[in-house]
Design a protein around this motif. Structure first.
Motif, PDB file in Angstrom:
ATOM      1  N   LYS A  44       4.734  11.302  -0.210  1.00 19.73           N
ATOM      2  CA  LYS A  44       3.286  11.487  -0.135  1.00 19.73           C
ATOM      3  C   LYS A  44       3.022  10.952  -1.508  1.00 19.73           C
ATOM      4  O   LYS A  44       3.476  11.708  -2.486  1.00 19.73           O
ATOM      5  CB  LYS A  44       2.437  12.463   0.270  1.00 19.73           C
ATOM      6  CG  LYS A  44       2.537  12.711   1.729  1.00 19.73           C
ATOM      7  CD  LYS A  44       1.853  13.709   2.293  1.00 19.73           C
ATOM      8  CE  LYS A  44       1.949  14.001   3.918  1.00 19.73           C
ATOM      9  NZ  LYS A  44       0.955  15.051   4.325  1.00 19.73           N
ATOM     10  N   GLN A  45       2.222  10.211  -1.705  1.00 17.74           N
ATOM     11  CA  GLN A  45       1.654   9.631  -3.126  1.00 17.74           C
ATOM     12  C   GLN A  45       0.285   9.642  -3.478  1.00 17.74           C
ATOM     13  O   GLN A  45      -0.506   9.714  -2.379  1.00 17.74           O
ATOM     14  CB  GLN A  45       2.607   8.245  -3.385  1.00 17.74           C
ATOM     15  CG  GLN A  45       3.794   8.029  -3.160  1.00 17.74           C
ATOM     16  CD  GLN A  45       4.496   6.646  -3.268  1.00 17.74           C
ATOM     17  OE1 GLN A  45       3.714   5.790  -3.360  1.00 17.74           O
ATOM     18  NE2 GLN A  45       5.784   6.457  -3.264  1.00 17.74           N
ATOM     19  N   GLY A  46       0.267   9.921  -4.945  1.00 18.66           N
ATOM     20  CA  GLY A  46      -1.128   9.763  -5.324  1.00 18.66           C
ATOM     21  C   GLY A  46      -1.958  11.223  -5.063  1.00 18.66           C
ATOM     22  O   GLY A  46      -1.525  12.089  -4.574  1.00 18.66           O
ATOM     23  N   LYS A  76      -2.897  10.146   0.608  1.00 21.78           N
ATOM     24  CA  LYS A  76      -2.806   9.341   1.821  1.00 21.78           C
ATOM     25  C   LYS A  76      -1.750   8.019   1.817  1.00 21.78           C
ATOM     26  O   LYS A  76      -1.511   7.385   2.809  1.00 21.78           O
ATOM     27  CB  LYS A  76      -4.403   8.473   1.879  1.00 21.78           C
ATOM     28  CG  LYS A  76      -5.390   9.827   2.134  1.00 21.78           C
ATOM     29  CD  LYS A  76      -6.671   9.125   2.401  1.00 21.78           C
ATOM     30  CE  LYS A  76      -7.671  10.150   2.985  1.00 21.78           C
ATOM     31  NZ  LYS A  76      -9.150   9.541   3.252  1.00 21.78           N
ATOM     32  N   LYS A  77      -1.461   7.574   0.494  1.00 23.67           N
ATOM     33  CA  LYS A  77      -0.530   6.494   0.269  1.00 23.67           C
ATOM     34  C   LYS A  77       0.774   7.134   0.577  1.00 23.67           C
ATOM     35  O   LYS A  77       1.285   8.141  -0.072  1.00 23.67           O
ATOM     36  CB  LYS A  77      -0.601   6.092  -1.102  1.00 23.67           C
ATOM     37  CG  LYS A  77       0.507   4.899  -1.166  1.00 23.67           C
ATOM     38  CD  LYS A  77       0.200   4.270  -2.778  1.00 23.67           C
ATOM     39  CE  LYS A  77       1.317   3.343  -2.997  1.00 23.67           C
ATOM     40  NZ  LYS A  77       1.114   2.947  -4.350  1.00 23.67           N
ATOM     41  N   GLU A  79       5.123   6.882   1.446  1.00 22.74           N
ATOM     42  CA  GLU A  79       6.447   5.773   1.430  1.00 22.74           C
ATOM     43  C   GLU A  79       7.419   6.553   2.382  1.00 22.74           C
ATOM     44  O   GLU A  79       7.603   7.646   2.406  1.00 22.74           O
ATOM     45  CB  GLU A  79       7.204   5.693   0.085  1.00 22.74           C
ATOM     46  CG  GLU A  79       8.446   4.974   0.121  1.00 22.74           C
ATOM     47  CD  GLU A  79       8.972   5.105  -1.452  1.00 22.74           C
ATOM     48  OE1 GLU A  79      10.118   3.961  -1.317  1.00 22.74           O
ATOM     49  OE2 GLU A  79       8.840   5.864  -2.099  1.00 22.74           O
TER      50      GLU A  79
END
Length: 132
Positions: free
Chosen positions: A56-58, A62-63, A65
């Motif tokens: 989970k990124q950001g 919500k973004k 990989e």
């Protein structure tokens, strides 16, 4: 998993039914989830066919990989446990064609061994004895 445990980076097993809804877009037909572990916001999901690393990124998470590792491409893996002064344990996975291992860090605790045991079980169950 307790909030403090999650903030410290300890892996904890997650109910696969809760994870399945989040992965329905990437799972193939008849693929079955076996186990899932959560470290902070990230997931390590073991299916009957592959290992899926969810990053989970950001700020909002919500973004995401999705990193797929077919069990057949895993060449070897290692676990480095924590000592008296070490605060992190480390899981390394070497895959075919990659010069560097995939590394996941875990804070002090026993859950890294549950992840390692699951990886060993899935790798051995998916080993094709007929290829020799």
């Amino acid at each position: 998993m307790g909030i403090l445990s999650g903030l410290l980076g300890n892996a904890s097993e997650v109910d696969v039914e809760k994870v399945e809804d989040n992965l329905e877009k990437i799972l193939i037909e008849d693929e079955k989830l076996v186990k899932a572990f959560k470290v902070l916001r990230d997931l390590m999901v073991f299916t009957d066919l592959r290992l899926i690393l969810v990053d989970k990124q950001g700020m909002t998470g919500k973004k995401m990989e999705y990193h797929t590792i077919p069990y057949e491409s895993i060449r070897h893996f290692s676990v480095e446990s924590t000592g008296h002064f070490d605060m992190e344990a480390e899981l390394k996975i070497w895959t075919a064609g990659a010069s560097e291992p995939i590394i996941r860090n875990f804070k002090k605790g026993e859950h890294i061994f549950s992840v390692q045991r699951t990886l060993a079980e899935m790798k051995l169950k998916n080993y094709d004895l007929n290829r020799f």
